[in-house]
Design a protein around this motif. Structure first.
Motif, PDB file in Angstrom:
ATOM      1  N   GLU A 149       0.818  -1.207   0.000  1.00  4.61           N
ATOM      2  CA  GLU A 149       0.000   0.000   0.000  1.00  4.61           C
ATOM      3  C   GLU A 149       0.853   1.258   0.000  1.00  4.61           C
ATOM      4  O   GLU A 149       0.508   2.252  -0.635  1.00  4.61           O
ATOM      5  CB  GLU A 149      -0.952  -0.008   1.202  1.00  4.61           C
ATOM      6  N   ARG A 150       1.988   1.226   0.694  1.00  6.51           N
ATOM      7  CA  ARG A 150       2.823   2.427   0.753  1.00  6.51           C
ATOM      8  C   ARG A 150       3.366   2.776  -0.625  1.00  6.51           C
ATOM      9  O   ARG A 150       3.323   3.940  -1.045  1.00  6.51           O
ATOM     10  CB  ARG A 150       3.964   2.215   1.749  1.00  6.51           C
TER      11      ARG A 150
ATOM     12  N   LEU B 145     -11.044  14.256  -8.456  1.00  7.08           N
ATOM     13  CA  LEU B 145     -11.960  13.399  -7.709  1.00  7.08           C
ATOM     14  C   LEU B 145     -11.208  12.369  -6.874  1.00  7.08           C
ATOM     15  O   LEU B 145     -11.633  12.020  -5.770  1.00  7.08           O
ATOM     16  CB  LEU B 145     -12.918  12.683  -8.670  1.00  7.08           C
ATOM     17  N   LEU B 146     -10.091  11.882  -7.395  1.00  5.30           N
ATOM     18  CA  LEU B 146      -9.359  10.807  -6.728  1.00  5.30           C
ATOM     19  C   LEU B 146      -8.265  11.301  -5.790  1.00  5.30           C
ATOM     20  O   LEU B 146      -7.895  10.586  -4.849  1.00  5.30           O
ATOM     21  CB  LEU B 146      -8.728   9.888  -7.788  1.00  5.30           C
ATOM     22  N   LEU B 147      -7.724  12.479  -6.056  1.00  2.00           N
ATOM     23  CA  LEU B 147      -6.573  12.946  -5.287  1.00  2.00           C
ATOM     24  C   LEU B 147      -6.846  13.073  -3.790  1.00  2.00           C
ATOM     25  O   LEU B 147      -6.033  12.598  -2.978  1.00  2.00           O
ATOM     26  CB  LEU B 147      -6.092  14.284  -5.862  1.00  2.00           C
ATOM     27  N   PRO B 148      -7.936  13.695  -3.322  1.00  2.00           N
ATOM     28  CA  PRO B 148      -8.144  13.778  -1.862  1.00  2.00           C
ATOM     29  C   PRO B 148      -8.244  12.404  -1.200  1.00  2.00           C
ATOM     30  O   PRO B 148      -7.678  12.192  -0.119  1.00  2.00           O
ATOM     31  CB  PRO B 148      -9.466  14.558  -1.739  1.00  2.00           C
ATOM     32  N   GLY B 149      -8.925  11.471  -1.844  1.00  3.06           N
ATOM     33  CA  GLY B 149      -9.028  10.136  -1.265  1.00  3.06           C
ATOM     34  C   GLY B 149      -7.680   9.441  -1.175  1.00  3.06           C
ATOM     35  O   GLY B 149      -7.385   8.749  -0.196  1.00  3.06           O
ATOM     36  N   ALA B 150      -6.834   9.623  -2.200  1.00  3.45           N
ATOM     37  CA  ALA B 150      -5.510   9.007  -2.162  1.00  3.45           C
ATOM     38  C   ALA B 150      -4.659   9.603  -1.043  1.00  3.45           C
ATOM     39  O   ALA B 150      -3.941   8.887  -0.332  1.00  3.45           O
ATOM     40  CB  ALA B 150      -4.820   9.185  -3.517  1.00  3.45           C
ATOM     41  N   LEU B 151      -4.739  10.915  -0.854  1.00  2.00           N
ATOM     42  CA  LEU B 151      -3.983  11.538   0.235  1.00  2.00           C
ATOM     43  C   LEU B 151      -4.466  11.059   1.599  1.00  2.00           C
ATOM     44  O   LEU B 151      -3.657  10.744   2.485  1.00  2.00           O
ATOM     45  CB  LEU B 151      -4.115  13.063   0.140  1.00  2.00           C
ATOM     46  N   VAL B 152      -5.775  10.977   1.777  1.00  2.00           N
ATOM     47  CA  VAL B 152      -6.323  10.509   3.057  1.00  2.00           C
ATOM     48  C   VAL B 152      -5.928   9.060   3.304  1.00  2.00           C
ATOM     49  O   VAL B 152      -5.542   8.680   4.423  1.00  2.00           O
ATOM     50  CB  VAL B 152      -7.854  10.685   3.062  1.00  2.00           C
ATOM     51  N   ALA B 153      -6.012   8.215   2.270  1.00  2.00           N
ATOM     52  CA  ALA B 153      -5.641   6.809   2.438  1.00  2.00           C
ATOM     53  C   ALA B 153      -4.169   6.666   2.791  1.00  2.00           C
ATOM     54  O   ALA B 153      -3.789   5.824   3.615  1.00  2.00           O
ATOM     55  CB  ALA B 153      -5.956   6.039   1.157  1.00  2.00           C
ATOM     56  N   LEU B 154      -3.310   7.489   2.186  1.00  3.07           N
ATOM     57  CA  LEU B 154      -1.880   7.426   2.498  1.00  3.07           C
ATOM     58  C   LEU B 154      -1.626   7.787   3.959  1.00  3.07           C
ATOM     59  O   LEU B 154      -0.835   7.121   4.649  1.00  3.07           O
ATOM     60  CB  LEU B 154      -1.122   8.375   1.568  1.00  3.07           C
ATOM     61  N   VAL B 155      -2.318   8.808   4.465  1.00  7.11           N
ATOM     62  CA  VAL B 155      -2.126   9.219   5.859  1.00  7.11           C
ATOM     63  C   VAL B 155      -2.663   8.162   6.815  1.00  7.11           C
ATOM     64  O   VAL B 155      -2.004   7.787   7.800  1.00  7.11           O
ATOM     65  CB  VAL B 155      -2.804  10.579   6.099  1.00  7.11           C
ATOM     66  N   VAL B 156      -3.857   7.625   6.540  1.00  9.01           N
ATOM     67  CA  VAL B 156      -4.476   6.642   7.440  1.00  9.01           C
ATOM     68  C   VAL B 156      -3.654   5.372   7.512  1.00  9.01           C
ATOM     69  O   VAL B 156      -3.403   4.818   8.599  1.00  9.01           O
ATOM     70  CB  VAL B 156      -5.918   6.350   6.981  1.00  9.01           C
ATOM     71  N   THR B 157      -3.212   4.864   6.362  1.00  5.73           N
ATOM     72  CA  THR B 157      -2.486   3.598   6.374  1.00  5.73           C
ATOM     73  C   THR B 157      -1.103   3.737   6.995  1.00  5.73           C
ATOM     74  O   THR B 157      -0.609   2.798   7.626  1.00  5.73           O
ATOM     75  CB  THR B 157      -2.350   3.065   4.938  1.00  5.73           C
ATOM     76  N   ARG B 158      -0.450   4.873   6.844  1.00  3.53           N
ATOM     77  CA  ARG B 158       0.854   5.040   7.475  1.00  3.53           C
ATOM     78  C   ARG B 158       0.733   5.165   8.984  1.00  3.53           C
ATOM     79  O   ARG B 158       1.613   4.722   9.723  1.00  3.53           O
ATOM     80  CB  ARG B 158       1.559   6.262   6.892  1.00  3.53           C
TER      81      ARG B 158
ATOM     82  N   THR C 218       0.285   1.554  10.470  1.00  4.85           N
ATOM     83  CA  THR C 218       1.457   0.667  10.420  1.00  4.85           C
ATOM     84  C   THR C 218       1.050  -0.794  10.233  1.00  4.85           C
ATOM     85  O   THR C 218       1.244  -1.642  11.095  1.00  4.85           O
ATOM     86  CB  THR C 218       2.305   0.825  11.695  1.00  4.85           C
ATOM     87  N   LEU C 219       0.460  -1.103   9.088  1.00 10.54           N
ATOM     88  CA  LEU C 219       0.050  -2.466   8.759  1.00 10.54           C
ATOM     89  C   LEU C 219       1.028  -3.016   7.721  1.00 10.54           C
ATOM     90  O   LEU C 219       0.960  -2.655   6.546  1.00 10.54           O
ATOM     91  CB  LEU C 219      -1.376  -2.470   8.211  1.00 10.54           C
ATOM     92  N   PRO C 220       1.953  -3.888   8.103  1.00 12.63           N
ATOM     93  CA  PRO C 220       2.995  -4.326   7.156  1.00 12.63           C
ATOM     94  C   PRO C 220       2.497  -5.247   6.056  1.00 12.63           C
ATOM     95  O   PRO C 220       3.151  -5.373   5.034  1.00 12.63           O
ATOM     96  CB  PRO C 220       3.993  -5.055   8.072  1.00 12.63           C
ATOM     97  N   ASP C 221       1.378  -5.933   6.260  1.00 11.71           N
ATOM     98  CA  ASP C 221       0.892  -6.909   5.280  1.00 11.71           C
ATOM     99  C   ASP C 221      -0.243  -6.361   4.426  1.00 11.71           C
ATOM    100  O   ASP C 221      -1.040  -7.122   3.879  1.00 11.71           O
ATOM    101  CB  ASP C 221       0.429  -8.184   5.977  1.00 11.71           C
ATOM    102  N   LEU C 222      -0.326  -5.047   4.287  1.00 14.13           N
ATOM    103  CA  LEU C 222      -1.430  -4.414   3.563  1.00 14.13           C
ATOM    104  C   LEU C 222      -1.013  -4.138   2.130  1.00 14.13           C
ATOM    105  O   LEU C 222       0.077  -3.637   1.867  1.00 14.13           O
ATOM    106  CB  LEU C 222      -1.826  -3.109   4.257  1.00 14.13           C
ATOM    107  N   ALA C 223      -1.892  -4.479   1.196  1.00 10.04           N
ATOM    108  CA  ALA C 223      -1.656  -4.233  -0.228  1.00 10.04           C
ATOM    109  C   ALA C 223      -2.457  -3.026  -0.687  1.00 10.04           C
ATOM    110  O   ALA C 223      -3.495  -2.674  -0.102  1.00 10.04           O
ATOM    111  CB  ALA C 223      -2.035  -5.455  -1.055  1.00 10.04           C
ATOM    112  N   GLY C 224      -1.987  -2.406  -1.756  1.00  8.46           N
ATOM    113  CA  GLY C 224      -2.709  -1.266  -2.298  1.00  8.46           C
ATOM    114  C   GLY C 224      -4.088  -1.633  -2.796  1.00  8.46           C
ATOM    115  O   GLY C 224      -5.023  -0.823  -2.715  1.00  8.46           O
TER     116      GLY C 224
END
Length: 413
Positions: free
Chosen positions: A206-207, A342-355, A358-364
């Motif tokens: 995911e990262r 349309l997609l950019l805010p969601g991608a930024l929020v997802a990047l912040v939430v997933t970091r 700290t889930l090491p086994d998470l896929a994009g």
């Protein structure tokens, strides 16, 4: 009678100063000699080099002598001649090649090594796409305009062909390998064969996914805003006077239509912000409850995939520049920009939430599934791909068909 896929290695005549160079001679000279041999061995097919390259390299080094730094002209000629003779012997005949290239017919077993080299080659997408361009070229070669085909059209052809080298999806290569290279039930397995089997499902972390996605969306969104603010021309649809339901397409100065383009982009950004809030809530709810993925392998984004992202970003930058200087009219960047914002805010929020999680086994793909569908992702099953034959498989043994009563995959606990 079919030709063998790997013909015997052509003899290389001894060179002056023969003798074994193993363990003797200057190390720098040996390194230069190895580099020279590696370079001229490129004349041989790739699979041939993988199977017999070490043998050929050792023979050439032994014949070159302990003090040789580079190959002589006679040895280079013999290597290139032998390599191209091997390529010609392995190349399928014309009727087989045409059926494979144009009709996508499954290739004969004698030419599978050649087909695997062809499919894995860098120019494979170009070799597949060029037949589709021939009718288009034939039609536009004789235009109605007396001025001929504009140079911009030729530039578009070249750009489309070159882009295919970077944007060609890997799954098409995988399907081609399974179709043309993998032995089918009853066909023999030889030493260089690859058989179809179940392999783990490869996913991108995911990262890595979100980092490169945010980069691409940011560049595309910025380019669309710049075009909307500074592009001088726009396409207008004007009704034709005196003709019902008839419209005329004209190119005109932007004028007040610039506000329309900016309003579309601002609206898309606002809707994307609301969607990002929903995605944030879904990710926080479902991420801790993801199912185990025993048949998955996580990896960062590959180098070819990064090149594709950068190529798309370069296309966006080029499109922005062409619209700003007026070579093309404003329009396409507004459409792509609306989707991007349309997609950019969601991608930024997802990047912040997933970091933060700290889930090491998470896929994009898990993040995309949860954010867009609002439910847990499915379990990834193994996929069919080529792999080396099992060690217990005898040379010349036939591929066995699978018992339909036996489940193809183990049960997920």
């Amino acid at each position: 009678m079919p030709i063998p896929p790997f013909p015997p290695m052509p003899p290389i005549p001894p060179m002056p100063g023969g003798g074994s160079s193993a363990g003797s001679g200057d190390g720098t000279a040996g390194a230069h000699l190895e580099e020279s041999i590696e370079f001229w061995m490129l004349a041989y097919p790739r699979r041939w080099r993988e199977l017999r390259g070490e043998e050929l390299r050792a023979l050439v080094v032994d014949l070159a002598g302990p003090d040789a730094r580079r190959l002589g002209a006679h040895a280079v000629f013999d290597l290139v001649r032998g390599g191209w003779a091997t390529r010609i012997r392995e190349h399928p005949p014309l009727h087989t090649w045409l059926a494979y290239r144009i009709l996508d017919r499954r290739i004969h077993v004698a030419y599978r090594s050649w087909a695997l080299d062809d499919i894995d080659g860098f120019l494979y997408p170009l070799r597949i796409i060029w037949p589709a361009f021939l009718p288009f070229v034939a039609v536009t070669e004789y235009p109605a305009s007396p001025d001929g085909v504009p140079a911009f059209v030729y530039a578009c052809w070249v750009f489309a062909l070159v882009s295919s080298l970077f944007l060609w999806p890997e799954r098409r290569r995988s399907r081609a390998r399974l179709k043309h290279v993998a032995p089918r039930p009853g066909e023999p397995v030889v030493g260089h064969s690859r058989v179809a089997g179940d392999v783990p499902h490869h996913r991108v972390t995911e990262r890595s996914t979100l980092t490169w996605a945010v980069l691409l969306l940011w560049i595309s969104g910025t380019g669309s805003v710049v075009s909307a603010l500074f592009a001088p021309k726009v396409i207008l649809f004007i009704p034709v006077p005196g003709m019902d339901a008839s419209w005329e397409i004209v190119v005109a100065p932007v004028g007040g239509h610039r506000a329309v383009a900016v309003a579309i982009l601002v609206t898309a950004l606002g809707v994307g912000g609301l969607a990002a809030l929903m995605a944030r809530r879904r990710l926080r709810r479902f991420l801790p409850d993801r199912p185990n993925q025993p048949f998955r392998v996580l990896r960062p984004l590959s180098a070819p995939a990064k090149v594709k992202v950068l190529a798309v970003a370069a296309i966006v930058v080029a499109l922005t520049g062409l619209e700003v200087i007026g070579w093309i009219v404003l329009g396409l960047s507004v459409v792509t920009g609306a989707v991007t914002l349309l997609l950019l805010p969601g991608a930024l929020v997802a990047l912040v939430v997933t970091r933060r999680a700290t889930l090491p086994d998470l896929a994009g793909s898990d993040v995309w599934w949860i954010a867009t569908r609002g439910r847990l992702p499915n379990v990834d099953w193994p996929v069919r791909a080529l792999r080396p034959p099992p060690r217990l498989a005898r040379e010349g043994a036939g591929v066995q068909s699978r018992d339909p009563a036996v489940p193809p995959y183990p049960t997920v606990p």
